[in-house]
Design a protein around this motif. Structure first.
Motif, PDB file in Angstrom:
ATOM      1  N   GLY A 268       0.978  -1.384   0.007  1.00  0.00           N
ATOM      2  CA  GLY A 268      -0.021  -0.219   0.120  1.00  0.00           C
ATOM      3  C   GLY A 268       0.956   1.292  -0.052  1.00  0.00           C
ATOM      4  N   PRO A 269       0.417   2.408  -0.407  1.00  0.00           N
ATOM      5  CA  PRO A 269      -1.165   2.594  -0.935  1.00  0.00           C
ATOM      6  C   PRO A 269      -1.276   2.129  -2.288  1.00  0.00           C
ATOM      7  N   ILE A 270      -2.042   1.483  -2.761  1.00  0.00           N
ATOM      8  CA  ILE A 270      -2.246   0.623  -4.310  1.00  0.00           C
ATOM      9  C   ILE A 270      -2.715   1.962  -5.119  1.00  0.00           C
ATOM     10  N   ASN A 271      -2.026   1.964  -6.211  1.00  0.00           N
ATOM     11  CA  ASN A 271      -2.639   2.765  -7.388  1.00  0.00           C
ATOM     12  C   ASN A 271      -3.164   1.582  -8.425  1.00  0.00           C
ATOM     13  N   ARG A 272      -4.590   1.668  -7.999  1.00  0.00           N
ATOM     14  CA  ARG A 272      -5.300   0.560  -8.662  1.00  0.00           C
ATOM     15  C   ARG A 272      -5.434   1.063 -10.340  1.00  0.00           C
ATOM     16  N   GLY A 273      -5.078   0.046 -11.130  1.00  0.00           N
ATOM     17  CA  GLY A 273      -5.008   0.132 -12.696  1.00  0.00           C
ATOM     18  C   GLY A 273      -3.675   0.422 -13.033  1.00  0.00           C
ATOM     19  N   VAL A 274      -2.609   0.822 -12.094  1.00  0.00           N
ATOM     20  CA  VAL A 274      -1.347   0.945 -12.636  1.00  0.00           C
ATOM     21  C   VAL A 274      -0.563  -0.380 -12.329  1.00  0.00           C
ATOM     22  N   GLU A 275      -0.164  -0.433 -10.974  1.00  0.00           N
ATOM     23  CA  GLU A 275       0.651  -1.687 -10.911  1.00  0.00           C
ATOM     24  C   GLU A 275      -0.035  -2.810 -10.618  1.00  0.00           C
ATOM     25  N   ILE A 276      -1.419  -2.714 -10.370  1.00  0.00           N
ATOM     26  CA  ILE A 276      -2.273  -3.896  -9.830  1.00  0.00           C
ATOM     27  C   ILE A 276      -3.678  -3.383 -10.255  1.00  0.00           C
TER      28      ILE A 276
END
Lengths: 310, 185
Positions: A268-276
């Motif tokens: 975290g923090p997640i960058n949704r749509g980038v690394e996952i």
């Protein structure tokens, strides 16, 4: 698993400075504290006579909250300090700032600092126990401990297991601490990411480098996905986030192609749509939220064990 | 160094535990709303044994059973040279509104029982807490704590140590008085 009742060190400056036995000692205590934080009253009085200061010279939300929660659950007195609202912005040196705080009889210092090695410098000058909560792009030992602890909860002993770390390895303190910790526990480690974000000579740490994400995923039992640290990128390392996501993003499609269950982790923090992608981050094999819960238990264990060191 | 002195031999050891079990049956009847909690580590060995005997003596009518580790509740944590190693707590129930019987092998300073009473409050508000011990060293108390069910009362000087041995661990069930603390391990 061999574990003692105390650590070999007075500080937690990095995984580099602790032994394999120390890691197991922390894991044993964390297992006990995990039972505590699942009770109706999630608090024990172990550190009621201890004052801890959280010194954060860099932004942090989850690590600071996790440490603070761990400290309060051990009944310690907690002081919070952030650089932006302190005399650091008035030109005070690190040593002066810390000595002023220690004059108020503080026993332990949890510090995040942008300069690698700031904690070692401090440990050489002051008497309190020091815990590294992140030093620049160098180490983040409690994150590595909680990651390894979370992996062991799912796949057991890490000896001979294949662990993949994918993402911005160059700027990630989580990556370095993870590599050091996993190697001490006997795991095989591969890093994967664009060549510009893989540090030169990383093989000297005993890890393998793979540039093809599908091949890397096929090889591993666990994939620890790291975010692209845009705030640390002074030059362009990748053409665009979109291109990064296309070549190195972990998606449900990729996981389906691998045709075996892989444990998915993210500090975290997640960058949704980038690394996952969202469907991978929220999949049944993801243990991202378990990592957060284990973070509190691991930090309670570290604080508890260090507080007992004179 | 003096040789260990036998305080209770195997025959009396088993009789004493059976007597304690009968006292519990007499006072708690069908053990409704009652839980027996062994204090880790050595108290839990005794409580395991008591539960086994209660099953035989009381036609399988037994209290709820748990084991409590009090390491994190001790008041001497930072005063020790070496930190204590915690054991696991296995309590799959709350003690809210229940009658609790705490179990330990030796009552000495009372600090362990004091810590256990603090710890038990984290599992709810018990209606009543009683304490059972196999050996009560009555002249060495640091707190105003007494046992409700006592195996044997021993009057000893501070320099002596009491060791409870178990057949399945030490090869013989007996209680010894020692002059050397290292022999208690």
């Amino acid at each position: 698993m061999s574990q003692g009742s105390q650590l070999s060190t007075k500080h937690l400056l990095g995984i580099k400075y602790i032994t394999r036995e120390d890691i197991f000692t922390i894991f044993k205590a964390a297992t006990d504290f995990k039972e505590v934080i699942n009770r109706p009253i999630k608090k024990v009085p172990s550190l009621r006579d201890v004052t801890i200061v959280n010194l954060f010279f860099e932004n942090s939300t989850r690590t600071r909250i996790s440490f603070e929660l761990a400290e309060r659950r051990l009944t310690a007195d907690v002081l919070n300090f952030t650089a932006s609202s302190s005399s650091v912005s008035k030109g005070e040196t690190l040593l002066d700032t810390v000595n002023n705080i220690l004059a108020m009889k503080v026993d332990m210092v949890v510090m995040r600092h942008p300069a690698p090695g700031a904690h070692v410098f401090l440990a050489n000058h002051i008497d309190a126990n020091i815990i590294n909560a992140g030093d620049g792009t160098h180490e983040h030992p409690t994150q590595a401990l909680l990651d390894a602890f979370s992996m062991m909860e799912v796949i057991g002993n890490l000896e001979g297991k294949n662990i993949l770390i994918v993402g911005d390895i160059l700027h990630s303190r989580v990556a370095l601490s993870n590599i050091l910790c996993l190697k001490k526990l006997g795991a095989n480690v591969t890093v994967c990411g664009p060549p510009t974000l893989i540090p030169k000579h990383i093989e000297s740490l005993g890890v393998r480098v793979e540039y093809n994400i599908l091949e890397a995923l096929k090889w591993c039992d666990v994939a620890n996905v790291l975010r692209i640290q845009l705030e640390r990128q002074d030059i362009k390392y990748i053409p665009s986030l979109r291109e990064y996501a296309m070549y190195y993003g972990v998606t449900r499609d990729l996981l389906d192609k691998v045709q075996k269950p892989i444990v998915i982790m993210h500090p975290g923090p997640i960058n949704r749509g980038v690394e996952i992608s969202s469907d991978a981050a929220d999949s049944e094999h993801s243990i991202i939220l378990d990592q957060v819960e284990n973070g509190v238990a691991i930090r309670m264990a570290v604080l508890y064990l260090l507080a007992g060191k004179k | 160094m003096d040789a260990p002195r036998l305080i209770i031999n195997k025959e009396r050891f088993l009789l004493t535990i059976d007597r304690l079990c009968h006292e519990l049956i007499e006072n708690y009847g069908n053990f409704e709303d009652t839980c027996l909690i062994g204090i880790q580590d050595r108290g839990a060995i005794l409580s395991d044994f008591i539960m086994e005997r209660l099953k035989k003596l009381n036609k399988k009518v037994v209290p709820r059973y748990g084991k409590l580790d009090i390491t994190f509740y001790r008041d001497d944590y930072r005063h020790r040279e070496k930190p204590l190693k915690a054991s696991s707590t296995t309590m799959d129930f709350l003690v809210e509104g229940k009658r609790v019987i705490l179990v330990d092998d030796v009552l000495y300073s009372g600090r362990t029982v004091h810590a256990a009473m603090t710890a038990i409050q984290d599992f709810g508000r018990a209606d009543q807490i009683a304490f059972l011990c196999l050996v009560d060293r009555r002249f060495n108390r640091h707190f105003p704590i007494r046992s409700d069910y006592t195996g044997i009362v021993v009057d000893t000087v501070d320099q002596t140590y009491v060791k409870v041995e178990w057949e399945h661990i030490h090869g013989q069930s007996q209680i010894l008085l020692l002059n050397d603390k290292s022999l208690t391990v």
